[in-house]
Design an enzyme around this catalytic site. Structure first.
Site, PDB file in Angstrom:
ATOM      1  N   ASP A  36       0.939  -1.288   0.084  1.00  0.00           N
ATOM      2  CA  ASP A  36      -0.083  -0.064   0.133  1.00  0.00           C
ATOM      3  C   ASP A  36       0.757   1.023  -0.120  1.00  0.00           C
ATOM      4  O   ASP A  36       2.107   1.928   1.199  1.00  0.00           O
ATOM      5  CB  ASP A  36      -0.924  -0.360   1.442  1.00  0.00           C
ATOM      6  CG  ASP A  36      -1.893   0.703   1.425  1.00  0.00           C
ATOM      7  OD1 ASP A  36      -2.497   1.626   0.007  1.00  0.00           O
ATOM      8  OD2 ASP A  36      -2.193   1.806   2.206  1.00  0.00           O
ATOM      9  N   GLU A  39      -0.793  -1.210  -5.149  1.00  0.00           N
ATOM     10  CA  GLU A  39      -2.156  -0.508  -4.987  1.00  0.00           C
ATOM     11  C   GLU A  39      -1.946   0.568  -6.645  1.00  0.00           C
ATOM     12  O   GLU A  39      -1.664   1.257  -6.535  1.00  0.00           O
ATOM     13  CB  GLU A  39      -2.728   0.179  -4.159  1.00  0.00           C
ATOM     14  CG  GLU A  39      -4.007   1.050  -3.604  1.00  0.00           C
ATOM     15  CD  GLU A  39      -4.634   2.146  -2.798  1.00  0.00           C
ATOM     16  OE1 GLU A  39      -4.711   1.746  -1.977  1.00  0.00           O
ATOM     17  OE2 GLU A  39      -3.866   3.212  -2.407  1.00  0.00           O
ATOM     18  N   ASP A  45      -2.766   1.180   6.801  1.00  0.00           N
ATOM     19  CA  ASP A  45      -2.096   1.020   5.499  1.00  0.00           C
ATOM     20  C   ASP A  45      -1.272  -0.496   5.699  1.00  0.00           C
ATOM     21  O   ASP A  45      -1.103  -1.236   4.653  1.00  0.00           O
ATOM     22  CB  ASP A  45      -1.062   2.327   5.478  1.00  0.00           C
ATOM     23  CG  ASP A  45      -0.955   2.873   6.154  1.00  0.00           C
ATOM     24  OD1 ASP A  45      -1.818   3.989   5.181  1.00  0.00           O
ATOM     25  OD2 ASP A  45      -0.841   3.897   7.320  1.00  0.00           O
TER      26      ASP A  45
END
Length: 181
Positions: A7, A68, A141
């Site tokens: 992430d 991501e 996160d």
């Protein structure tokens, strides 16, 4: 299948490793956050993220890296930092010859919770449940990185079949004639 989920972020870059296959219980192998000081120079921060991701790759030896996909937000500075951290993760994987998959936030949320608009706490709760953890990983996160890895494990078989079908459809079929003498 062992997947490192990333992430991306300049201040907090979530990382998590999940192992398993679609349809079977999954196992978390590690979760954490690579942190950089917000007052450090951009180049120093990117090097720190690279070093952190390299350590995770060395320690866990994943077969895939799921990152991501950066999407446009209102704050251009946030998008730029996220994109730069994302590029570092992709570079680290490419350097090792590891396949990289990009998943959108809504794709990850839909895969993990069934709702592409789920809130962060819902994602954390489902990650906790799916990986049979005692508590949601903190900060968010870290939970998001695990969700990325889970999403990839569950979606990879279908994506691979689609890619193979696409490749087969693009490959020209040349008839082979037997030559006799």
């Amino acid at each position: 299948m062992r997947v490192l989920g990333v992430d991306p972020g300049l201040t907090r870059c979530g990382v998590g490793v999940v192992e398993g296959v679609a349809g079977r219980p999954l196992k978390m192998l590690g979760v954490g956050v690579v942190r950089t000081p917000s007052d450090a120079e951009l180049g120093e921060r990117l090097v720190a993220i690279e070093r952190g991701i390299e350590e995770w790759l060395d320690e866990h030896q994943p077969q895939f890296v799921a990152v991501e996909r950066v999407f446009s937000q209102h704050n251009v500075r946030t998008v730029m930092g996220t994109a730069q951290a994302s590029a570092v993760a992709m570079l680290c994987a490419a350097r090792r010859g590891l396949p990289v998959a990009l998943h959108t936030p809504s794709e990850v949320k839909a895969a993990v919770t069934g709702n592409g608009r789920a809130e962060k706490d819902q994602v954390g709760a489902m990650v906790t449940r799916l990986l049979r953890l005692d508590a949601p990983p903190k900060p968010a996160d870290a939970a998001d990185a695990l969700a990325l890895a889970i999403c990839h494990i569950w979606r990879a078989p279908a994506v691979n079949r689609l890619q193979q079908a696409h490749a087969a459809a693009r490959t020209p079929r040349i008839p082979v004639r037997k030559v006799t003498r």
